[in-house]
Design a protein around this motif. Structure first.
Motif, mmCIF file in Angstrom:
data_model
loop_
_atom_site.group_PDB
_atom_site.id
_atom_site.type_symbol
_atom_site.label_atom_id
_atom_site.label_comp_id
_atom_site.label_asym_id
_atom_site.label_seq_id
_atom_site.Cartn_x
_atom_site.Cartn_y
_atom_site.Cartn_z
ATOM 1 N N LYS A 135 1.031 -1.221 0.007
ATOM 2 C CA LYS A 135 0.007 0.113 -0.123
ATOM 3 C C LYS A 135 0.906 1.508 0.156
ATOM 4 C CE LYS A 135 -3.703 2.583 0.396
ATOM 5 N NZ LYS A 135 -3.449 4.030 0.365
ATOM 6 N N PHE A 190 2.142 1.993 -3.475
ATOM 7 C CA PHE A 190 1.281 2.537 -4.420
ATOM 8 C C PHE A 190 1.040 3.958 -4.117
ATOM 9 C CE2 PHE A 190 -0.719 -1.829 -5.074
ATOM 10 C CZ PHE A 190 -0.157 -1.877 -6.440
ATOM 11 N N ASP A 191 1.107 4.416 -2.777
ATOM 12 C CA ASP A 191 0.883 5.603 -2.387
ATOM 13 C C ASP A 191 2.121 6.456 -2.887
ATOM 14 O OD1 ASP A 191 -1.374 5.023 -1.030
ATOM 15 O OD2 ASP A 191 -0.540 5.118 0.961
ATOM 16 N N THR A 202 1.329 8.669 -6.403
ATOM 17 C CA THR A 202 0.909 9.812 -5.887
ATOM 18 C C THR A 202 1.738 10.953 -6.839
ATOM 19 O OG1 THR A 202 2.027 9.718 -4.086
ATOM 20 C CG2 THR A 202 -0.748 9.439 -3.934
ATOM 21 N N THR A 262 -8.184 -2.513 -4.624
ATOM 22 C CA THR A 262 -6.640 -2.951 -5.337
ATOM 23 C C THR A 262 -7.298 -2.686 -6.938
ATOM 24 O OG1 THR A 262 -5.764 -4.434 -3.855
ATOM 25 C CG2 THR A 262 -4.998 -4.373 -5.981
ATOM 26 N N LYS A 296 -9.467 -0.766 -8.074
ATOM 27 C CA LYS A 296 -9.707 0.724 -8.362
ATOM 28 C C LYS A 296 -8.554 1.494 -8.328
ATOM 29 C CE LYS A 296 -14.054 0.421 -9.174
ATOM 30 N NZ LYS A 296 -14.580 0.600 -10.278
ATOM 31 N N THR A 297 -7.594 1.189 -7.783
ATOM 32 C CA THR A 297 -6.226 1.700 -7.523
ATOM 33 C C THR A 297 -5.434 1.594 -9.280
ATOM 34 O OG1 THR A 297 -5.683 1.296 -5.327
ATOM 35 C CG2 THR A 297 -3.762 1.669 -6.529
ATOM 36 N N CYS A 346 -5.563 4.929 -12.646
ATOM 37 C CA CYS A 346 -4.672 5.203 -13.414
ATOM 38 C C CYS A 346 -4.702 4.966 -14.673
ATOM 39 C CB CYS A 346 -3.205 4.707 -12.841
ATOM 40 S SG CYS A 346 -2.650 5.393 -11.095
#
Length: 193
Positions: free
Chosen positions: A80, A83-84, A88, A150, A152-153, A157
């Motif tokens: 996590k 990904f952050d 970002t 996951t 939707k992450t 993008c």
């Protein structure tokens, strides 16, 4: 030549999660992709990464294979964090997609990685019977619905999902790894060839 980024989202915990099973899947995927003419890059998140290099890998890749164990119904915390930190940077989306002048542009549609695809491959202790079961632990959710955050992450993008692979009951003691890896290769074939 097709290009694939293999993300290893495993996080080590002594006794219960040393990473051998995840590594079997990573090795199988790597061999599959090389045998089928793909160019392959890897990120083993727990071993460290450079944020800029990871942004470049996502821009380079046509496909992402994300292999991870499910910890407490989601990705390990270091994943996590990855990904952050990686997503970002503003490199993989223009905005959240909305526009004050065009109401047809909706939330989550500003991704810049459109045309790229991803596959989730997860290892679970819970049995398959808990999914798509109104009386099961996941209240009737499918495997993919249970991993909505996951999915939707990646969707935010701009990436599109491929068929998910999962292996279950990994601590039960009767895991037939050879058979499971054959199933995994069948899903890789369906998704990538």
């Amino acid at each position: 030549m097709k290009k694939v980024l293999i993300l290893n989202g495993h996080q080590y915990y002594d006794v219960v999660a040393k990473g051998e099973l995840t590594q079997h899947y990573i090795d199988t995927a790597n061999d599959f992709f090389l045998k089928n003419g793909f160019e392959v890059k890897h990120t083993h998140i727990e071993k460290g990464y450079d944020v800029e290099e990871e942004c470049q890998k996502f821009e380079w890749a046509d496909y992402v294979l994300f292999q991870y164990p499910v910890y407490w119904m989601g990705v390990p915390w270091i994943t996590k964090k990855y990904f952050d930190e990686t997503f970002t940077q503003g490199r993989h989306y223009t905005s959240d997609g909305r526009s004050r002048s065009d109401e047809s542009k909706t939330y989550g549609t500003g991704g810049l990685l459109k045309g790229k695809k991803y596959m989730l491959s997860v290892t679970y202790n819970c049995p398959t019977s808990e999914f798509d079961n109104p009386k099961g632990f996941f209240d009737g959710l499918s495997l993919d619905q249970a991993h909505i955050a996951t999915h939707k992450t990646f969707q935010f993008c701009g990436l599109e999902p491929l068929k998910t692979y999962s292996v279950h009951d990994i601590f039960k003691g009767d895991l037939d790894l050879k058979k499971e890896l054959e199933k995994f290769e069948a899903v890789l074939t369906e998704n990538f060839l």
